[in-house]
Scaffold this active site. Sequence first.
Site, short mmCIF file in Angstrom:
data_model
loop_
_atom_site.label_atom_id
_atom_site.label_comp_id
_atom_site.label_asym_id
_atom_site.label_seq_id
_atom_site.Cartn_x
_atom_site.Cartn_y
_atom_site.Cartn_z
N LEU A 27 -32.23 20.28 -95.07
CA LEU A 27 -31.17 20.32 -94.06
C LEU A 27 -31.44 21.41 -93.04
O LEU A 27 -31.00 21.36 -91.92
CB LEU A 27 -29.81 20.56 -94.73
CG LEU A 27 -29.24 19.37 -95.48
CD1 LEU A 27 -28.01 19.76 -96.27
CD2 LEU A 27 -28.92 18.25 -94.52
N GLY A 28 -32.17 22.41 -93.47
CA GLY A 28 -32.45 23.50 -92.52
C GLY A 28 -33.24 24.59 -93.22
O GLY A 28 -33.22 24.69 -94.44
N GLY A 30 -34.58 28.85 -92.92
CA GLY A 30 -34.34 30.12 -92.23
C GLY A 30 -35.31 31.14 -92.79
O GLY A 30 -36.19 30.80 -93.56
N ASN A 31 -35.10 32.40 -92.41
CA ASN A 31 -36.08 33.39 -92.82
C ASN A 31 -35.93 33.82 -94.27
O ASN A 31 -36.75 34.55 -94.80
CB ASN A 31 -36.02 34.62 -91.91
CG ASN A 31 -34.60 34.84 -91.41
OD1 ASN A 31 -33.65 34.35 -92.02
ND2 ASN A 31 -34.46 35.53 -90.31
N SER A 34 -33.78 28.20 -97.75
CA SER A 34 -33.53 26.92 -97.09
C SER A 34 -32.27 26.27 -97.66
O SER A 34 -31.76 26.69 -98.71
CB SER A 34 -34.72 26.00 -97.37
OG SER A 34 -34.78 25.84 -98.79
N VAL A 35 -31.77 25.30 -96.92
CA VAL A 35 -30.62 24.50 -97.39
C VAL A 35 -31.11 23.06 -97.52
O VAL A 35 -31.76 22.53 -96.61
CB VAL A 35 -29.45 24.57 -96.40
CG1 VAL A 35 -28.29 23.69 -96.87
CG2 VAL A 35 -28.95 26.01 -96.25
N ASP A 148 -23.69 36.72 -88.20
CA ASP A 148 -24.70 35.75 -87.73
C ASP A 148 -24.03 34.54 -87.11
O ASP A 148 -24.45 33.40 -87.32
CB ASP A 148 -25.59 35.33 -88.92
CG ASP A 148 -26.87 34.68 -88.44
OD1 ASP A 148 -27.59 34.08 -89.26
OD2 ASP A 148 -27.14 34.74 -87.22
C1 LIG Z 1 -25.68 24.17 -90.37
C2 LIG Z 1 -25.77 24.54 -91.84
C3 LIG Z 1 -25.95 26.07 -91.99
C4 LIG Z 1 -27.30 26.52 -91.45
N1 LIG Z 1 -28.37 25.75 -92.09
C5 LIG Z 1 -29.40 26.32 -92.84
O1 LIG Z 1 -30.31 25.60 -93.25
N2 LIG Z 1 -29.51 27.64 -93.14
C6 LIG Z 1 -28.50 28.66 -93.09
C7 LIG Z 1 -29.13 29.91 -93.68
C8 LIG Z 1 -30.58 29.71 -93.45
S1 LIG Z 1 -31.64 30.57 -94.51
O2 LIG Z 1 -32.48 29.57 -95.10
O3 LIG Z 1 -32.28 31.55 -93.70
C9 LIG Z 1 -30.90 31.36 -95.80
C10 LIG Z 1 -31.09 30.85 -97.09
C11 LIG Z 1 -30.55 31.54 -98.16
C12 LIG Z 1 -29.85 32.75 -97.95
C13 LIG Z 1 -29.70 33.24 -96.65
C14 LIG Z 1 -30.25 32.54 -95.57
C15 LIG Z 1 -30.78 28.22 -93.61
C16 LIG Z 1 -28.28 24.29 -91.96
C17 LIG Z 1 -26.95 23.84 -92.55
N3 LIG Z 1 -26.81 22.39 -92.50
C18 LIG Z 1 -27.61 21.64 -91.54
C19 LIG Z 1 -25.86 21.67 -93.26
N4 LIG Z 1 -25.77 20.36 -92.97
C20 LIG Z 1 -24.89 19.59 -93.67
N5 LIG Z 1 -24.08 20.04 -94.63
C21 LIG Z 1 -24.14 21.36 -94.94
N6 LIG Z 1 -23.42 22.09 -95.84
C22 LIG Z 1 -23.80 23.38 -95.78
C23 LIG Z 1 -24.82 23.52 -94.82
C24 LIG Z 1 -25.02 22.23 -94.27
#
Ligand SMILES: C[C@@H]1CCN(C(=O)N2CC[C@@H](S(=O)(=O)c3ccccc3)C2)C[C@@H]1N(C)c1ncnc2[nH]ccc12
Length: 303
Positions: A27-28, A30-31, A34-35, A148
Site C-alpha cells: 500500500l505504501g 516509507g523510510n 511499509s504498509v 508528519d
Molecule cells: C495513506 C496511508 C498512510 C501512509 N502510507 C504508508 O505506506 N506509510 C505510512 C508510514 C510509512 S513508513 O513505511 O515510513 C513507516 C512504517 C512503519 C513505521 C513508521 C513509518 C508508510 C500508505 C497508507 N495507505 C495507502 C493506506 N491505504 C489504505 N488503507 C490504509 N489503512 C492504513 C493505511 C492505509
Amino acid sequence: FWRSLNLTYQPDQAEYEERHLRYISPLGKGNFGSVELCRYDPLGDNTGELVAVKRLQPNKQSNMADFQREIRTISSLHCDYIVKYRGICYSMGRLSVSLVMEYLPYGSLIAFLEKKRQVITPRRLLLFASQICKGMEYLQSRRVVHRDLAARNILVASDSLVKIADFGLTKIIPSDKEYYRVSHPGESPIFWYAPESITDFKFSHKSDVWSFGVVLYEIFSFCNHHLNPKVVNGSWIGPHAQGQSISMHLINLLKGNWRLPAPQLCPPQVYSMMTACWAYESENRPTFSNIVVFIRSNVQSTL
Ligand SMILES: C[C@@H]1CCN(C(=O)N2CC[C@@H](S(=O)(=O)c3ccccc3)C2)C[C@@H]1N(C)c1ncnc2[nH]ccc12
C-alpha cells in the site's frame, strides 16, 4: 519478549495470528518500513476481512521503541477522522510486531485528488480540509503532536470522508510543556515543517498547524506533483544546495516572508487561511479550533 514490553493490554486489543494474515499487495513504503494490504483469513476460505498492516523494518532496532509508542498512541485514539486501529500481530519468528489497521480501498488523498481533479469542487476540498482539521483538533485534545501531517498521510474513506492515517512520527507532549524537542531530525520532510521545527527541532500543536497550512496548499493544488512543496521550494533554493544548507536557504526565504504561492482556482479566503497557518512566530498562528470555525462560518458559505 513483546509481552514483557508492557504493551498496555486493552480488552479490545485484537491479536492477529501471523499464520492467518495473508499478504496481498503493497500500500505504501516509507523510510522506516511499509504498509501492506493483507487478508486476515482464519477460515482459509477467502471470507476474511481485508486489513492494512504496517510492518517495521526488522533491523531498525531504534524505531522499535518508537513503533511501540505509535501502537500505544493509535490504539487509544477514537475519532471519525482518524484511521481505525484493529490490533497487532506478533510474528515471533521475525521477533517483530506489526500494526493492523482498517483498510480503506480509496487509498491515499494524493492519488485520489490527482485522479478526480476534474470532478471535485472547491466546496468538497474544503469539506476534506475541515475533516482533517477536526481530526487534528481531537489529537490536540489528547496532547498528541502528529509531526508528519501531509497529504501523503491522509486516507480517503469515501467521496466525502478523509482520515488522518499515519502516526509513525507522533509525540505526546509532556503535561508541563508546550512543545516536544526531538534529538535528531532524521529524514525530516522540511518543506512541511514550521521554522522552529527546522531550526530548533521543536514540535507543538502550533507546528502541526503550519503543516496543516501546507496540506491545505496540497489539497487546493490537487496534489499536482509539479506544484509539490518540495519542487516549488526547491526551485527557489536552487539545485546546487544540499543537506544543511537547504534548511538554511528555506529559513532565510521564510524570514524574508516568502511563502508557497496561491494555487490556481484557490479561493482568496482559503489562501488567507494558509498564510495565517504560516505565521513565522508560532504564537501568531490560529488553533485548529479557530480554523474549523473559520471554515464553517465565512468560507463554506461562500462556495
Ligand atoms: C495513506 C496511508 C498512510 C501512509 N502510507 C504508508 O505506506 N506509510 C505510512 C508510514 C510509512 S513508513 O513505511 O515510513 C513507516 C512504517 C512503519 C513505521 C513508521 C513509518 C508508510 C500508505 C497508507 N495507505 C495507502 C493506506 N491505504 C489504505 N488503507 C490504509 N489503512 C492504513 C493505511 C492505509
